[in-house]
Motif scaffolding. Structure first.
Motif, PDB file in Angstrom:
ATOM      1  N   LYS A 114       0.838  -1.210   0.000  1.00  0.00           N
ATOM      2  CA  LYS A 114       0.000   0.000   0.000  1.00  0.00           C
ATOM      3  C   LYS A 114       0.871   1.258   0.000  1.00  0.00           C
ATOM      4  CE  LYS A 114      -3.949  -2.176   2.219  1.00  0.00           C
ATOM      5  NZ  LYS A 114      -4.770  -2.212   1.013  1.00  0.00           N
ATOM      6  N   ASP A 249      -6.433  14.323 -14.643  1.00  0.00           N
ATOM      7  CA  ASP A 249      -6.352  13.716 -13.315  1.00  0.00           C
ATOM      8  C   ASP A 249      -6.053  12.219 -13.348  1.00  0.00           C
ATOM      9  OD1 ASP A 249      -6.836  16.129 -12.177  1.00  0.00           O
ATOM     10  OD2 ASP A 249      -8.992  15.819 -11.935  1.00  0.00           O
ATOM     11  N   ARG A 254      -3.731   9.373  -6.831  1.00  0.00           N
ATOM     12  CA  ARG A 254      -5.085   8.895  -6.533  1.00  0.00           C
ATOM     13  C   ARG A 254      -5.468   7.740  -7.462  1.00  0.00           C
ATOM     14  NH1 ARG A 254     -10.663  12.444  -7.387  1.00  0.00           N
ATOM     15  NH2 ARG A 254     -12.003  11.194  -6.040  1.00  0.00           N
ATOM     16  N   ARG A 258      -5.979   3.712  -6.791  1.00  0.00           N
ATOM     17  CA  ARG A 258      -7.343   3.214  -6.971  1.00  0.00           C
ATOM     18  C   ARG A 258      -7.408   2.142  -8.049  1.00  0.00           C
ATOM     19  NH1 ARG A 258     -12.257   6.859  -9.226  1.00  0.00           N
ATOM     20  NH2 ARG A 258     -11.777   8.229  -7.492  1.00  0.00           N
TER      21      ARG A 258
ATOM     22  N   GLU B  54     -12.707  -8.489  -4.523  1.00  0.00           N
ATOM     23  CA  GLU B  54     -12.830  -7.069  -4.847  1.00  0.00           C
ATOM     24  C   GLU B  54     -13.827  -6.863  -5.973  1.00  0.00           C
ATOM     25  OE1 GLU B  54      -8.753  -4.887  -4.716  1.00  0.00           O
ATOM     26  OE2 GLU B  54      -8.320  -6.978  -5.126  1.00  0.00           O
ATOM     27  N   LYS B  63     -13.700  -4.243  -0.892  1.00  0.00           N
ATOM     28  CA  LYS B  63     -12.690  -5.284  -0.789  1.00  0.00           C
ATOM     29  C   LYS B  63     -12.891  -6.037   0.521  1.00  0.00           C
ATOM     30  CE  LYS B  63      -7.727  -6.185  -0.465  1.00  0.00           C
ATOM     31  NZ  LYS B  63      -6.363  -5.619  -0.469  1.00  0.00           N
ATOM     32  N   GLU B  82      -8.782  -7.165   5.887  1.00  0.00           N
ATOM     33  CA  GLU B  82      -9.452  -5.938   5.486  1.00  0.00           C
ATOM     34  C   GLU B  82     -10.876  -6.266   5.069  1.00  0.00           C
ATOM     35  OE1 GLU B  82      -6.650  -2.647   3.734  1.00  0.00           O
ATOM     36  OE2 GLU B  82      -6.480  -4.438   2.476  1.00  0.00           O
ATOM     37  N   TYR B  84     -13.677  -3.421   3.590  1.00  0.00           N
ATOM     38  CA  TYR B  84     -14.067  -2.015   3.512  1.00  0.00           C
ATOM     39  C   TYR B  84     -14.839  -1.699   2.238  1.00  0.00           C
ATOM     40  CZ  TYR B  84      -9.836  -1.595   0.598  1.00  0.00           C
ATOM     41  OH  TYR B  84      -8.871  -1.761  -0.363  1.00  0.00           O
ATOM     42  N   TYR B  88     -16.495   6.978  -4.174  1.00  0.00           N
ATOM     43  CA  TYR B  88     -15.691   7.941  -4.929  1.00  0.00           C
ATOM     44  C   TYR B  88     -16.550   9.132  -5.354  1.00  0.00           C
ATOM     45  CZ  TYR B  88     -12.796   3.740  -5.418  1.00  0.00           C
ATOM     46  OH  TYR B  88     -12.059   2.615  -5.167  1.00  0.00           O
ATOM     47  N   PHE B  89     -16.047  10.308  -5.125  1.00  0.00           N
ATOM     48  CA  PHE B  89     -16.707  11.540  -5.568  1.00  0.00           C
ATOM     49  C   PHE B  89     -15.726  12.327  -6.437  1.00  0.00           C
ATOM     50  CE2 PHE B  89     -18.485  10.098  -1.592  1.00  0.00           C
ATOM     51  CZ  PHE B  89     -19.843  10.136  -1.814  1.00  0.00           C
ATOM     52  N   ASP B  90     -16.161  13.484  -6.924  1.00  0.00           N
ATOM     53  CA  ASP B  90     -15.309  14.234  -7.858  1.00  0.00           C
ATOM     54  C   ASP B  90     -13.946  14.558  -7.259  1.00  0.00           C
ATOM     55  OD1 ASP B  90     -17.081  14.141  -9.853  1.00  0.00           O
ATOM     56  OD2 ASP B  90     -17.886  16.156  -9.582  1.00  0.00           O
ATOM     57  N   SER B  91     -13.958  15.113  -6.063  1.00  0.00           N
ATOM     58  CA  SER B  91     -12.694  15.573  -5.498  1.00  0.00           C
ATOM     59  C   SER B  91     -12.349  14.898  -4.175  1.00  0.00           C
ATOM     60  CB  SER B  91     -12.744  17.092  -5.289  1.00  0.00           C
ATOM     61  OG  SER B  91     -13.833  17.421  -4.468  1.00  0.00           O
ATOM     62  N   PHE B  92     -13.141  13.933  -3.764  1.00  0.00           N
ATOM     63  CA  PHE B  92     -12.786  13.220  -2.535  1.00  0.00           C
ATOM     64  C   PHE B  92     -13.275  11.779  -2.583  1.00  0.00           C
ATOM     65  CE2 PHE B  92     -16.910  15.098  -1.742  1.00  0.00           C
ATOM     66  CZ  PHE B  92     -17.591  14.155  -1.000  1.00  0.00           C
ATOM     67  N   ASP B  93     -12.640  10.953  -1.771  1.00  0.00           N
ATOM     68  CA  ASP B  93     -13.008   9.542  -1.620  1.00  0.00           C
ATOM     69  C   ASP B  93     -13.218   9.260  -0.137  1.00  0.00           C
ATOM     70  OD1 ASP B  93     -12.430   9.307  -4.315  1.00  0.00           O
ATOM     71  OD2 ASP B  93     -10.407   8.540  -3.957  1.00  0.00           O
ATOM     72  N   ARG B  95     -13.393   5.898   2.550  1.00  0.00           N
ATOM     73  CA  ARG B  95     -13.252   4.459   2.779  1.00  0.00           C
ATOM     74  C   ARG B  95     -13.723   4.161   4.193  1.00  0.00           C
ATOM     75  NH1 ARG B  95      -7.900   1.488   0.978  1.00  0.00           N
ATOM     76  NH2 ARG B  95      -9.009   1.786  -0.992  1.00  0.00           N
ATOM     77  N   GLN B 100      -6.111  -1.407   6.184  1.00  0.00           N
ATOM     78  CA  GLN B 100      -4.709  -1.161   6.521  1.00  0.00           C
ATOM     79  C   GLN B 100      -4.336   0.200   5.944  1.00  0.00           C
ATOM     80  OE1 GLN B 100      -1.995  -4.271   5.479  1.00  0.00           O
ATOM     81  NE2 GLN B 100      -3.254  -5.873   6.379  1.00  0.00           N
ATOM     82  N   VAL B 102      -1.207   2.880   5.423  1.00  0.00           N
ATOM     83  CA  VAL B 102       0.263   2.951   5.431  1.00  0.00           C
ATOM     84  C   VAL B 102       0.693   4.371   5.089  1.00  0.00           C
ATOM     85  CG1 VAL B 102       2.382   2.044   4.424  1.00  0.00           C
ATOM     86  CG2 VAL B 102       0.404   0.540   4.705  1.00  0.00           C
ATOM     87  N   TYR B 143      -8.805  15.673  -2.624  1.00  0.00           N
ATOM     88  CA  TYR B 143      -7.740  15.841  -3.618  1.00  0.00           C
ATOM     89  C   TYR B 143      -7.754  17.234  -4.225  1.00  0.00           C
ATOM     90  CZ  TYR B 143      -7.815  10.788  -3.248  1.00  0.00           C
ATOM     91  OH  TYR B 143      -7.790   9.513  -2.763  1.00  0.00           O
ATOM     92  N   GLY B 145      -5.543  18.416  -7.179  1.00  0.00           N
ATOM     93  CA  GLY B 145      -4.489  18.098  -8.140  1.00  0.00           C
ATOM     94  C   GLY B 145      -3.601  17.007  -7.588  1.00  0.00           C
TER      95      GLY B 145
END
Lengths: 260, 411
Positions: A114, A249, A254, A258, B54, B63, B82, B84, B88-93, B95, B100, B102, B143, B145
């Motif tokens: 990861k 993007d 990201r 993913r 998955e 997953k 794991e 989870y 997913y969205f346009d500018s953020f995810d 979970r 895990q 890291v 996110y 960029g």
């Protein structure tokens, strides 16, 4: 994971062997420059399959989904490993710069750990994923890194070709010279011989198939054989799509983490 | 119970096969034998089935990663490493679930990589992805960029998993007298007040990759409080392990210079409890800040990939009464790691040497191994774990030198 120290510019490799130009008195340098500078689409998507065959005729298969996009003076690429199973979901991203002397930026995402790791792009003589292609074989080796000489013109596989000898300026480079057969009217490198440091024939690259896709000549089947080790790699490009407008993007951490 | 788990797993497999769910994983046989210290006991005879289930959909994915260990005693342990769901969205995810996480740029050293605790049932010998324990919570990634803001909320505290007292990997502990353990304070109940929070800002740029992080958490390792009680039976030593709050700020970077990759990582920990020799003060503990950092480089020489890391821990405002332990001998604790990797035969045969060396205790763990890809699916591995020194985190296992072999089928 050892296969994945990557400095791959696969799509540029295909452009390296494809080009068109209008010129008359061509020198070896001019021919290679024309090949190198040939315009390709702004972006490309493709599925790559590499089949590695050893001297016992045993095959290993690597499958990759890849995307690339030209950002002007910067080209970004991202690759997702589909098989074999132990590297599935591993991804690789590279940013290559037009600026002379500026190294590529490269990252690899290792799903088991990861972790996205920045890696050095310096080892261009390393072999890509255990294949017979080095990263330099696949990438944008700039014309001014070698001294080029037009040896002759001859037919190969029914095509009129220029035969160009290229000798590296760096005497410590892994090849002492290469000889390339380039199709005159399409500017495709149809065959290339690689000679080792002792000037013995090391490898032969052959183009088995090329196609006109969206007005661009794309090599879709290539074979590289190491004559000394009797080991070969066949690269097949499928589902090639050009100028589909890949989102900027796509080339971010990201998406590396993913997946496709 | 074991049969129920397997039955559920099989049912799940059948259902998910019908819905184009992706299955990957491995089956592995792992055998390890003590060597070189008068004992040739097979201390590891283990079969493992690891399954990744998955599915990626538009705007979401999930997953589930069950893993089953079958040991020589015919015991089976089942775990969900794991489980989870991703949105997913346009500018953020987002979970949510057991995952895990890291962080950081160090390899084999845990500095800012402290969100997922370690499973030390076999010390540091398992592959690093097996050492980490999944944590239950929610992670938000925003996110901008190439920049990412990551917020992690863990309502359930997961401590380090230590080997049981009969294991050859049970850490050495010495007491002045036979202690009585009181575990009544060791558990941290899941509640809003007991949550852990972490925040990270990271960027991946042309010149450098970096992370800046902070966390408010529980110390994954319990603090050992000691007290002497005198009663009719005499003087008794009571040991009360208890997890304490700790917070940290830190960061890491990675950049390239020609053929070299340079990496660094550091953290400042606020309020770590250390044991002292004076049991009359705060039950034999004192609270101190400490710094933990790493500087490292990766490079290739003569077709061999090398990686070197120097690691230091320094205790702030150090007191002489602080007792040394395997991780902290005194105020400054210096360690290094070394990795060399070389592959031949079109990268099907690989030689590797990895080592930890602790300057304070002059002890080390040396791990040579050879890996061979028999095919695209079958990997063979033989190796050794060599412990040197007589004390310290590696020297304490000086009698555990081991030869091992692994066969792994990936699918």
């Amino acid at each position: 994971m050892k296969t994945l120290k990557i400095s791959l510019i696969l799509l540029a490799f295909f452009s390296l062997l494809n080009n068109s130009v209008f010129s008359q008195q061509l020198t070896g340098l001019k021919i290679i420059e024309n090949v190198y500078n040939r315009a390709v689409g702004d972006d490309m998507t493709a599925d790559l399959t590499m089949t590695l065959t050893n001297s016992s005729n045993e095959n290993r298969v690597r499958e990759i989904k890849q995307f690339s996009k030209d950002f002007g003076d910067l080209e970004k690429k991202i690759m997702f490993f589909v098989s074999p199973a132990d590297v599935k979901n591993t991804s690789f991203m590279s940013w290559s710069y037009d600026e002379a002397g500026k190294d590529d930026d490269q990252w690899i995402y290792l799903p088991a750990l990861k972790k996205t790791k920045r890696i050095s792009s310096d080892s261009k003589s390393d072999y890509f994923m255990g294949s017979d292609f080095t990263y330099d074989d696949l990438g944008d080796r700039q014309p001014d890194q070698d001294v080029h000489k037009l040896l002759r013109e001859e037919k190969l596989n029914g095509e009129d070709c220029y035969v160009v000898e290229s000798i590296p300026k760096d005497k410590d480079y892994m090849y002492s010279k290469t000889i390339t057969w380039i199709i005159k009217d399409k500017w495709i490198g149809l065959k290339k011989e690689f000679y080792d440091e002792d000037e013995e024939l090391l490898k032969i690259l052959k183009v088995n198939k090329y196609e006109d896709i969206n007005g661009f000549w794309i090599i879709t089947n290539t074979e590289m054989k190491n004559e000394q080790k009797d080991h070969k790699t066949i690269m097949i490009l499928k589902n090639v799509k050009i100028n589909t407008g890949i989102n900027d993007d796509k080339f971010t951490e990201r998406i590396m983490t993913r997946g496709i | 119970m074991k049969n129920k788990i397997i039955a559920i797993l099989l049912c799940l497999t059948q259902i998910t096969f019908a819905q184009n769910v992706d299955f990957t994983g491995y089956v592995r046989n792992y055998s390890g034998m003590l060597a070189g210290n008068g004992s040739n006991d097979f201390v590891i005879l283990q079969n493992t089935f690891n399954l990744n289930i998955e599915k990626n959909m538009s705007g979401s994915s999930f997953k589930v990663n069950p893993i089953i260990y079958h040991n020589d005693s015919d015991s089976i342990s089942f775990n969900l490493r794991e489980a989870y769901l991703d949105l997913y969205f346009d500018s953020f995810d987002i979970r949510v679930g057991k995952q895990q996480i890291v962080w950081g740029k160090a390899d084999g050293v845990f500095i800012t990589d402290i969100l997922s605790p370690k499973d030390l049932y076999e010390f540091l010998l398992p592959e690093f992805d097996e050492i980490r324990i999944g944590v239950t919570g929610a992670k938000l990634n925003y996110y901008m960029g190439g920049n990412t803001l990551e917020l992690v909320w863990l309502p359930v505290f997961t401590p380090t998993n230590l080997p049981n007292s009969t294991s050859i990997w049970s850490p050495s502990m010495s007491f002045a007298m036979t202690p009585t353990f009181d575990y009544s304070k060791q558990d941290v109940k899941p509640s809003l007040e007991n949550s852990e929070l972490f925040l990270k800002y990271s960027a991946l740029t042309e010149a450098i990759d970096f992370e800046i992080m902070g966390g408010y958490m529980w110390d994954d390792d319990p603090t050992v409080f000691s007290s002497i009680v005198t009663n009719s039976s005499g003087r008794n030593l009571f040991i009360t392990p208890e997890h304490k709050r700790i917070s940290l700020i830190g960061g890491s970077f990675s950049t390239t210079l020609g053929p070299f990759v340079f990496r660094g990582e550091g953290a400042y920990y606020f309020g770590k409890y250390f044991n002292t020799s004076d049991l009359t003060v705060n039950n034999g503990t004192v609270e101190k800040d400490y710094i933990h950092y790493m500087l490292g480089t990766d490079f290739n020489l003569l077709d061999i990939n090398f990686s070197l890391q120097f690691i230091q821990k320094a205790v702030m405002d150090y007191e002489e009464t602080i007792q040394s332990n395997v991780m902290f001998k005194d105020q400054y604790n210096n360690m290094m790691t070394f990795l060399a990797r070389y592959s031949i035969l079109n990268e099907t045969l690989e030689f590797e040497l990895f080592s930890y060396y602790d300057f304070e205790y002059d002890d080390a763990l040396i791990r040579p191994r050879v890996l061979y890809d028999y095919s695209d699916t079958i990997n063979l591995q033989i190796g050794a774990n060599i412990f040197t020194g007589t004390e310290g985190q590696f020297g304490q296992y000086n009698n555990n030198d081991m030869l091992y072999g692994k066969i792994k089928y990936s699918f």
